[in-house]
Scaffold this motif. Structure first.
Motif, PDB file in Angstrom:
ATOM      1  N   VAL A   3     -25.493  50.802 -68.150  1.00  0.00           N
ATOM      2  CA  VAL A   3     -25.662  50.991 -66.711  1.00  0.00           C
ATOM      3  C   VAL A   3     -26.849  51.918 -66.500  1.00  0.00           C
ATOM      4  CG1 VAL A   3     -24.683  51.966 -64.611  1.00  0.00           C
ATOM      5  CG2 VAL A   3     -23.236  50.629 -66.162  1.00  0.00           C
ATOM      6  N   VAL A   5     -29.138  53.808 -63.504  1.00  0.00           N
ATOM      7  CA  VAL A   5     -29.322  54.154 -62.098  1.00  0.00           C
ATOM      8  C   VAL A   5     -30.732  54.699 -61.961  1.00  0.00           C
ATOM      9  CG1 VAL A   5     -28.533  55.534 -60.163  1.00  0.00           C
ATOM     10  CG2 VAL A   5     -26.883  54.650 -61.803  1.00  0.00           C
ATOM     11  N   LYS A  23     -27.127  46.670 -66.479  1.00  0.00           N
ATOM     12  CA  LYS A  23     -26.672  46.565 -65.101  1.00  0.00           C
ATOM     13  C   LYS A  23     -27.438  47.633 -64.321  1.00  0.00           C
ATOM     14  CE  LYS A  23     -22.232  46.366 -64.383  1.00  0.00           C
ATOM     15  NZ  LYS A  23     -20.818  46.832 -64.191  1.00  0.00           N
ATOM     16  N   PHE A  25     -29.020  49.696 -60.926  1.00  0.00           N
ATOM     17  CA  PHE A  25     -28.821  50.116 -59.539  1.00  0.00           C
ATOM     18  C   PHE A  25     -29.995  50.998 -59.130  1.00  0.00           C
ATOM     19  CE2 PHE A  25     -24.703  49.390 -61.405  1.00  0.00           C
ATOM     20  CZ  PHE A  25     -23.997  48.705 -60.419  1.00  0.00           C
ATOM     21  N   ALA A  39     -23.290  56.627 -61.456  1.00  0.00           N
ATOM     22  CA  ALA A  39     -23.468  55.778 -62.644  1.00  0.00           C
ATOM     23  C   ALA A  39     -22.150  55.618 -63.394  1.00  0.00           C
ATOM     24  CB  ALA A  39     -24.530  56.385 -63.561  1.00  0.00           C
ATOM     25  N   GLU A  41     -19.166  55.709 -62.242  1.00  0.00           N
ATOM     26  CA  GLU A  41     -18.243  54.848 -61.490  1.00  0.00           C
ATOM     27  C   GLU A  41     -18.578  53.367 -61.624  1.00  0.00           C
ATOM     28  OE1 GLU A  41     -18.584  56.510 -57.628  1.00  0.00           O
ATOM     29  OE2 GLU A  41     -17.367  58.288 -58.094  1.00  0.00           O
ATOM     30  N   GLN A  42     -19.774  53.057 -62.090  1.00  0.00           N
ATOM     31  CA  GLN A  42     -20.148  51.652 -62.284  1.00  0.00           C
ATOM     32  C   GLN A  42     -19.792  51.153 -63.685  1.00  0.00           C
ATOM     33  OE1 GLN A  42     -21.060  50.764 -59.262  1.00  0.00           O
ATOM     34  NE2 GLN A  42     -21.177  52.980 -58.847  1.00  0.00           N
ATOM     35  N   CYS A  43     -19.396  52.065 -64.563  1.00  0.00           N
ATOM     36  CA  CYS A  43     -19.081  51.693 -65.944  1.00  0.00           C
ATOM     37  C   CYS A  43     -17.678  51.100 -66.050  1.00  0.00           C
ATOM     38  CB  CYS A  43     -19.189  52.916 -66.852  1.00  0.00           C
ATOM     39  SG  CYS A  43     -20.844  53.618 -66.964  1.00  0.00           S
ATOM     40  N   LYS A  44     -17.470  50.287 -67.078  1.00  0.00           N
ATOM     41  CA  LYS A  44     -16.180  49.618 -67.272  1.00  0.00           C
ATOM     42  C   LYS A  44     -15.538  49.940 -68.615  1.00  0.00           C
ATOM     43  CE  LYS A  44     -16.721  47.410 -63.379  1.00  0.00           C
ATOM     44  NZ  LYS A  44     -15.937  47.816 -62.183  1.00  0.00           N
TER      45      LYS A  44
END
Length: 220
Positions: A3, A5, A23, A25, A39, A41-44
């Motif tokens: 991810v 940002v 990914k 942003f 950043a 919060e966008q991770c899985k």
């Protein structure tokens, strides 16, 4: 999963990151902590590794990270030793030679504390230390430093103001103290010209931060 940002850069950062499967942003940065929390919060995945654009992982650190993700009995977060480079030289003294930062942690166990500079992870769990190191290529030139310091000192002043700190006349002595402790007490002179330059610039930044804190007081 990677991810990224991006702080609304104007180069090919976004294109190159997407090309390599990240990914991406684009988000204007208001502070380091809030940017990194976004950043996160966008991770899985189960684990999160936080690095900045000017940082690089050593081969030994990469091997340590790979070992951790296969060891379910390990800690919940790990500190990493960071080597700082300034004007192309590694700084070993002056207060920046022994820097350990929490950068690798279970995503469900950590979040960034609400402070926009000197950001740190609040971790609910156990911690350990990893072998290897993170290379931090902070400022390659003086222009790099001078371009970033206005925004950095403004954020630092605001954070201090929000914490209830106010300007004092004695803050005028802060540059002299900052320079003395870095050069004499912490041995910045041992890093040669780069160490002395960084110490002098840090002293100026401390004064500039105080002056901005003073301005905030006049506006209240």
């Amino acid at each position: 999963e990677i991810v990224l940002v991006d702080d609304e850069s104007s180069d090919r950062t976004l294109f190159l990151a997407k090309e390599h499967g990240a990914k991406v942003f684009s988000k204007k940065m208001k502070g380091y902590a809030s940017q990194k929390q976004f950043a996160l919060e966008q991770c899985k995945g189960e684990w999160a590794l936080s690095i900045d654009a000017d940082e690089r992982l050593s081969p030994e650190l990469i091997a340590s990270l790979q070992h951790v993700v296969t060891d379910s009995a390990g800690a919940d977060g790990y500190f990493v030793k960071r080597h700082m480079y300034f004007l192309g030289k590694r700084l070993r003294y002056g207060g920046v030679g022994q820097d350990w930062v929490l950068r690798f942690f279970r995503r469900s166990k950590g979040r960034y504390a609400p402070q926009e500079i000197h950001e740190q992870v609040d971790l609910s769990g156990t911690t350990g230390r990893l072998r290897g190191h993170l290379d931090h290529f902070s400022y390659a030139t003086l222009d790099d430093y001078l371009q970033k310091i206005p925004a950095y000192t403004s954020m630092a002043a605001k954070q201090r103001w929000d914490q209830g700190k106010r300007f004092s006349f004695w803050h005028h002595a802060r540059p002299a103290w900052e320079l003395f402790q870095r050069v004499v007490l912490k041995g910045a002179w041992l890093d040669g010209q780069a160490g002395l330059t960084y110490a002098a610039l840090s002293a100026h930044a401390a004064w500039l931060r105080s002056m901005k804190l003073k301005e905030m007081g006049h506006g209240s």
